[in-house]
Design an enzyme around this catalytic site. Structure first.
Site, PDB file in Angstrom:
ATOM      1  N   SER A  76       0.815  -1.219   0.000  1.00 14.14           N
ATOM      2  CA  SER A  76       0.000   0.000   0.000  1.00 14.14           C
ATOM      3  C   SER A  76       0.843   1.260   0.000  1.00 14.14           C
ATOM      4  O   SER A  76       0.325   2.342  -0.255  1.00 14.14           O
ATOM      5  CB  SER A  76      -0.834   0.057   1.287  1.00 14.14           C
ATOM      6  OG  SER A  76      -1.737  -0.984   1.354  1.00 14.14           O
TER       7      SER A  76
ATOM      8  N   HIS B 244      -1.042  -2.496  -7.151  1.00 11.58           N
ATOM      9  CA  HIS B 244      -1.801  -2.159  -5.941  1.00 11.58           C
ATOM     10  C   HIS B 244      -3.308  -2.238  -6.194  1.00 11.58           C
ATOM     11  O   HIS B 244      -3.909  -1.309  -6.735  1.00 11.58           O
ATOM     12  CB  HIS B 244      -1.388  -0.751  -5.459  1.00 11.58           C
ATOM     13  CG  HIS B 244      -1.999  -0.358  -4.155  1.00 11.58           C
ATOM     14  ND1 HIS B 244      -2.242   0.943  -3.801  1.00 11.58           N
ATOM     15  CD2 HIS B 244      -2.418  -1.105  -3.102  1.00 11.58           C
ATOM     16  CE1 HIS B 244      -2.798   0.981  -2.601  1.00 11.58           C
ATOM     17  NE2 HIS B 244      -2.909  -0.245  -2.158  1.00 11.58           N
TER      18      HIS B 244
ATOM     19  N   GLU C 268      -3.484   0.548  -8.990  1.00 11.19           N
ATOM     20  CA  GLU C 268      -2.364   1.482  -9.148  1.00 11.19           C
ATOM     21  C   GLU C 268      -1.168   0.653  -9.615  1.00 11.19           C
ATOM     22  O   GLU C 268      -0.816  -0.332  -8.966  1.00 11.19           O
ATOM     23  CB  GLU C 268      -2.011   2.152  -7.817  1.00 11.19           C
ATOM     24  CG  GLU C 268      -2.938   3.257  -7.385  1.00 11.19           C
ATOM     25  CD  GLU C 268      -2.389   4.014  -6.168  1.00 11.19           C
ATOM     26  OE1 GLU C 268      -2.247   5.241  -6.245  1.00 11.19           O
ATOM     27  OE2 GLU C 268      -2.121   3.377  -5.129  1.00 11.19           O
TER      28      GLU C 268
ATOM     29  N   ASN D 207      -3.284   6.112  -1.128  1.00 13.47           N
ATOM     30  CA  ASN D 207      -3.161   6.263   0.326  1.00 13.47           C
ATOM     31  C   ASN D 207      -2.589   7.619   0.744  1.00 13.47           C
ATOM     32  O   ASN D 207      -2.799   8.052   1.879  1.00 13.47           O
ATOM     33  CB  ASN D 207      -2.365   5.107   0.905  1.00 13.47           C
ATOM     34  CG  ASN D 207      -3.215   3.857   0.913  1.00 13.47           C
ATOM     35  OD1 ASN D 207      -4.367   3.898   1.348  1.00 13.47           O
ATOM     36  ND2 ASN D 207      -2.696   2.760   0.385  1.00 13.47           N
TER      37      ASN D 207
END
Ligand code: CAA
Ligand code: NAD
Length: 287
Positions: free
Chosen positions: A122, A143, A155, A193
């Site tokens: 992450s 991701h 991602e 994130n």
């Protein structure tokens, strides 16, 4: 390697993300082996995948036959050696740099030189994970978002040495899985994130400071901002240990105090209140 050369995929870590990733690959026709260090976690993963397929069958988006065939393509084992038979290895173990580095080193010596390596991290540096191997050109960040069967985004993170060939191949694969890949550069927390975690952290601060109850904070963000889940429900869904680990990586990696994890988040993780996966976080859950 071309897309059609990828036939077998190993997914390491059968938790929240690993089981969803295995499910999506199996539904697309790939032979998948799930690896974990504990058999009970693997058993739980297969139950979760079966339930998720059941939901998809119930809304007529999949037939019973396709569900059985997809389940038949998933194997589960605690033996890491199986990774050497696959063309792609995806790692979805705990968000802990030393643990991931040790695993990647092991996998690098186990797998043929052409095997592609992808991490579902992450927040951790793809460049640093790739440097634990002798194939940094074949290493990429892939991701997925939680819940993997439902969320469209992947991602795709290029490490400093990720080759165009690896990037292109994994981009093509992501589309084949029914997902939308978005290219992201290698900075702590990437895009998702970097933006999501400060909001979750702020929601925890607001609760700690008594601005509102857990329910009130979630209600405001759902009804006022149209979020499908309030930030504290989402934190439980992601896992509070995962949220804390990501914030630590961004705090250290970007050096800005705005990413300082809320002390209440730290305390809850210390207590083992990790959210849905342990039955208790900001809310309580029946398994
Ligand atoms: N498997 C199969 N189907 C599922 C499912 C699963 N795991 N989870 C939900 N569904 C399906 C349901 O069956 C339902 O289908 P229908 O509408 O066709 O009946 C549909 O999804 C909606 O589910 P629910 O009605 O139960 O609940 P919902 O409307 O709240 O939707 C949700 C669920 C899609 C998860 C939605 O709440 C949502 O989008 N939440 C936010 C998720 C999010 O932000 N994810 C990103 C987390 S951050 C991250 O992943 C990155 C990181 O590194 C931490
Ligand atoms: P989790 O805690 O649910 O599962 C992790 C699993 O990895 C556990 O089953 C554990 O037994 C296993 N494991 C630990 N060390 C291992 C090893 N050496 N070999 C094999 N298995 C091992 O974690 P998660 O939420 O699925 O997160 C996994 C990864 O995905 C993390 O890097 C996390 O940051 C990332 N991620 C999480 C989310 C999320 O919403 N939870 C979303 C996107 C990405």
């Amino acid at each position: 390697m071309n897309l059609q050369d990828i036939k077998k995929v190993t997914v390491i870590g059968s938790g929240t993300m690993g089981n969803g990733i295995a499910q999506v690959f199996a539904a697309t026709g790939y032979d998948v082996t799930l690896v974990d260090i504990r058999q009970d976690f693997l058993d739980r993963a297969i139950t979760t995948i079966t339930k998720s397929f059941d939901r998809i069958v119930k809304k007529a988006a999949m037939s019973e036959e396709d569900k059985s065939a997809a389940l038949g393509r998933i194997k589960a084992t605690t033996d890491l050696d199986v990774a050497k038979q696959s063309q792609l290895v995806i790692e979805a173990i705990v968000e802990d740099l030393p643990v991931k580095l040790e695993l990647w080193k092991k996998l690098d010596s186990l797998c043929p030189a052409e095997t592609i390596f992808a991490s579902n991290t992450s927040s951790l540096p793809i460049t640093q994970l790739a440097a634990a191997t002798r194939r940094a050109d074949k290493f990429i960040g892939m991701h997925f978002m939680n819940p993997v069967p439902m969320m469209k985004l992947i991602e795709l993170i290029r490490g400093i040495a990720t080759s165009d060939a690896t990037f292109g191949l994994i981009k093509e694969l992501s589309v084949k899985l029914g997902k939308t890949p978005v290219e992201v550069n290698d900075y702590p927390g990437f895009i998702a994130n970097r933006i999501l975690m400060p909001m979750i952290n702020e929601a925890i601060y607001a609760h700690m400071e008594g601005v509102g109850t857990v329910e009130a904070i979630d209600e405001v963000m759902k009804l006022g901002m149209g979020h499908p889940m309030g930030p504290l429900t989402l934190a439980d869904f992601i896992g509070l240990d995962v949220c804390l680990a990501i914030l630590e990586v961004m705090h250290e990696g970007l050096g800005d105090p705005k990413y300082r994890p809320c002390p209440l988040l730290r305390k809850m993780v210390q207590a083992g209140y990790l959210g849905r996966k342990t039955g208790r976080g900001f809310y309580t859950y029946q398994s």
